[in-house]
Design an enzyme around this catalytic site. Sequence first.
Site, PDB file in Angstrom:
ATOM      1  CG  ASP A 103      -3.209 -84.658  54.500  1.00 28.68           C
ATOM      2  OD1 ASP A 103      -2.028 -85.010  54.429  1.00 28.68           O
ATOM      3  OD2 ASP A 103      -3.583 -83.628  55.102  1.00 28.68           O
ATOM      4  CE  LYS A 124      -0.399 -85.927  47.341  1.00 25.38           C
ATOM      5  NZ  LYS A 124      -1.383 -85.376  48.284  1.00 25.38           N
ATOM      6  N   GLY A 136       3.534 -85.795  54.159  1.00 20.70           N
ATOM      7  CA  GLY A 136       3.628 -87.054  54.893  1.00 20.70           C
ATOM      8  C   GLY A 136       2.867 -88.107  54.113  1.00 20.70           C
ATOM      9  CG  HIS A 137       3.383 -89.038  50.348  1.00 20.16           C
ATOM     10  ND1 HIS A 137       4.107 -88.813  49.210  1.00 20.16           N
ATOM     11  CD2 HIS A 137       2.462 -88.060  50.393  1.00 20.16           C
ATOM     12  CE1 HIS A 137       3.643 -87.741  48.593  1.00 20.16           C
ATOM     13  NE2 HIS A 137       2.653 -87.256  49.306  1.00 20.16           N
ATOM     14  NE  ARG A 179      16.451 -62.751  42.102  1.00 22.03           N
ATOM     15  CZ  ARG A 179      16.237 -61.620  41.452  1.00 22.03           C
ATOM     16  NH1 ARG A 179      16.689 -61.468  40.233  1.00 22.03           N
ATOM     17  NH2 ARG A 179      15.563 -60.649  42.032  1.00 22.03           N
ATOM     18  CD  GLN A 215       2.954 -80.121  50.140  1.00 19.10           C
ATOM     19  OE1 GLN A 215       3.578 -79.877  49.132  1.00 19.10           O
ATOM     20  NE2 GLN A 215       3.523 -80.706  51.173  1.00 19.10           N
ATOM     21  CB  THR A 272       3.682 -83.729  58.574  1.00 20.85           C
ATOM     22  OG1 THR A 272       3.786 -84.390  57.321  1.00 20.85           O
ATOM     23  CG2 THR A 272       4.939 -82.923  58.822  1.00 20.85           C
ATOM     24  N   GLY A 313       0.544 -84.414  63.203  1.00 26.31           N
ATOM     25  CA  GLY A 313      -0.397 -85.053  64.117  1.00 26.31           C
ATOM     26  C   GLY A 313      -1.617 -84.200  64.410  1.00 26.31           C
ATOM     27  N   PRO A 359      -5.288 -82.538  64.213  1.00 27.72           N
ATOM     28  CG  PRO A 359      -6.881 -81.712  65.698  1.00 27.72           C
ATOM     29  CD  PRO A 359      -5.404 -81.817  65.481  1.00 27.72           C
TER      30      PRO A 359
HETATM   31  P1  IMP Z   1       3.547 -75.121  54.936  1.00 31.10           P
HETATM   32  O1  IMP Z   1       3.614 -75.927  53.681  1.00 31.10           O
HETATM   33  O2  IMP Z   1       4.225 -75.775  56.107  1.00 31.10           O
HETATM   34  O3  IMP Z   1       4.026 -73.714  54.713  1.00 31.10           O
HETATM   35  O4  IMP Z   1       2.005 -74.987  55.371  1.00 31.10           O
HETATM   36  C1  IMP Z   1       1.070 -74.254  54.596  1.00 31.10           C
HETATM   37  C2  IMP Z   1      -0.298 -74.935  54.613  1.00 31.10           C
HETATM   38  O5  IMP Z   1      -0.239 -76.149  53.864  1.00 31.10           O
HETATM   39  C3  IMP Z   1      -0.794 -75.323  56.002  1.00 31.10           C
HETATM   40  O6  IMP Z   1      -2.199 -75.194  56.043  1.00 31.10           O
HETATM   41  C4  IMP Z   1      -0.416 -76.803  56.099  1.00 31.10           C
HETATM   42  O7  IMP Z   1      -1.237 -77.495  57.013  1.00 31.10           O
HETATM   43  C5  IMP Z   1      -0.673 -77.227  54.677  1.00 31.10           C
HETATM   44  N1  IMP Z   1       0.112 -78.389  54.271  1.00 31.10           N
HETATM   45  C6  IMP Z   1       1.411 -78.425  53.921  1.00 31.10           C
HETATM   46  N2  IMP Z   1       1.786 -79.666  53.579  1.00 31.10           N
HETATM   47  C7  IMP Z   1       0.700 -80.426  53.664  1.00 31.10           C
HETATM   48  C8  IMP Z   1       0.445 -81.814  53.386  1.00 31.10           C
HETATM   49  O8  IMP Z   1       1.303 -82.583  52.971  1.00 31.10           O
HETATM   50  N3  IMP Z   1      -0.838 -82.230  53.609  1.00 31.10           N
HETATM   51  C9  IMP Z   1      -1.820 -81.392  54.030  1.00 31.10           C
HETATM   52  N4  IMP Z   1      -1.635 -80.096  54.298  1.00 31.10           N
HETATM   53  C10 IMP Z   1      -0.383 -79.624  54.111  1.00 31.10           C
END
Ligand code: IMP
Length: 423
Positions: free
Chosen positions: A12, A15, A39-40, A141, A222, A298, A300, A302
Amino acid sequence: MNIILVGTQWGDEGKGKIIDILSAKVDCIVRYQGGNNAGHTVVVGDKEYIFHLMPSGILHKAKTCFIGNGVVIDPLVLLEEIEGIRNTGIDINGRLKISTLAHVILPYHKILDQLRETKRKNKIGTTGRGIGPCYADKIIRCGIRMVDLLNPKVLSEKLKDNLKEKNEIFRKVYKHKGFDFNAIYREYLNYGKLFAPYISNTALLLNQAITAKKDILFEGAQGTFLDIDFGTYPFVTSSSATSGGACIGTGVSPVKIDKVIGVAKAYTTRVGEGPFPTEYPAGFAKFMRAKGKEFGATTGRPRRCGWFDSVMVKEAVMLNGITELAVMKMDILDGLKEIKVCTAYKYKGKTFREFPHDFEILNKLKPVYQTLPGWGKDIRKARSFRQLQPNAKNYLARISDMLNTKISLVSIGSAREDTIFLD
Ligand code: IMP
């Protein structure tokens, strides 16, 4: 030029906006890891687009967008995104290429993700999109890949095999009724038909593009501290979010990469659980969250908020080979009297200048701050570095010094125009 763009914090960082700007200058844009946990957000004029799977570059009409083998795909989400883009009048025909080798998220991955979270003592706070279980199947696998959706026999065999074991686990461990083969088989075979025009050998196409001297942007999802290896494990995602993941997740060799750009917020945020050394106290966090509209694109949820942590970002610079940095959301710090920057950590009298790996230290350390004067006024009016208030320039200079990395871009608002190029 082939550029990798990575997040230097917990995702977040903003990017989406930088990808959108850089997309105008390249020929191909590639997603290389993660799935619809990302979520971009891209703002064009008065329209806001949020992409979860589709490379954000799709908004640029002549560009080819790739979803690499390192991505995990929820077909329904991707179909909805394709539909949404088509509805805005943007033609994607021939411009979207999906890797044969990308793994597919199935209904049991999503349910397992959610059930596991409810059972865990130390919850990760996943997005519940099935990301972890899908990557787990890839590694052990038994995963199903996009190419399998094109072959009814292979899909049937793999799905049957998976369901035999998984349904038993669902019933015995989670008291869940399990999943019906026919329903999933029919649904996913149909996805195969719908995606057939897009599914291709993307590694081959990307390497051909490189030979033809095309420019490629590898868009990370991420951030570094959500990386499966280098992040704050286990509070991470299940893929390689660092720059190395771009090569593994696309089939492009590291020797073909020219540059890695890091993206950092001017402060820090995190969604989900896990250590966060510079987290603001609750009251101030609430104020800054509202100011920065810090709610997950993604889910919502906080976002947790805190001061800029130079120890973390310095680690990210090293791990990713970052040579230049984009600093985002500077405008959110407008009006603050003082701004803190974390320069080191302290634990049991010892000073840490590198990011510690010991979980206990990470949870209990205290940040050491340098306090800088704020710049008061609205910096969104600035259109060049020269026009920034002296204290804003000073803040950027301090960050750049601490990281020993040049800042090439500063974002002072969500629109494309609210961007200052320093390079
Ligand atoms: P997962 O990727 O759904 O397995 O979540 C694992 C961790 O990564 C959690 O803390 C999510 O909130 C965080 N996370 C996954 N994708 C994003 C992202 O795009 N932005 C911020 N945090 C993310």
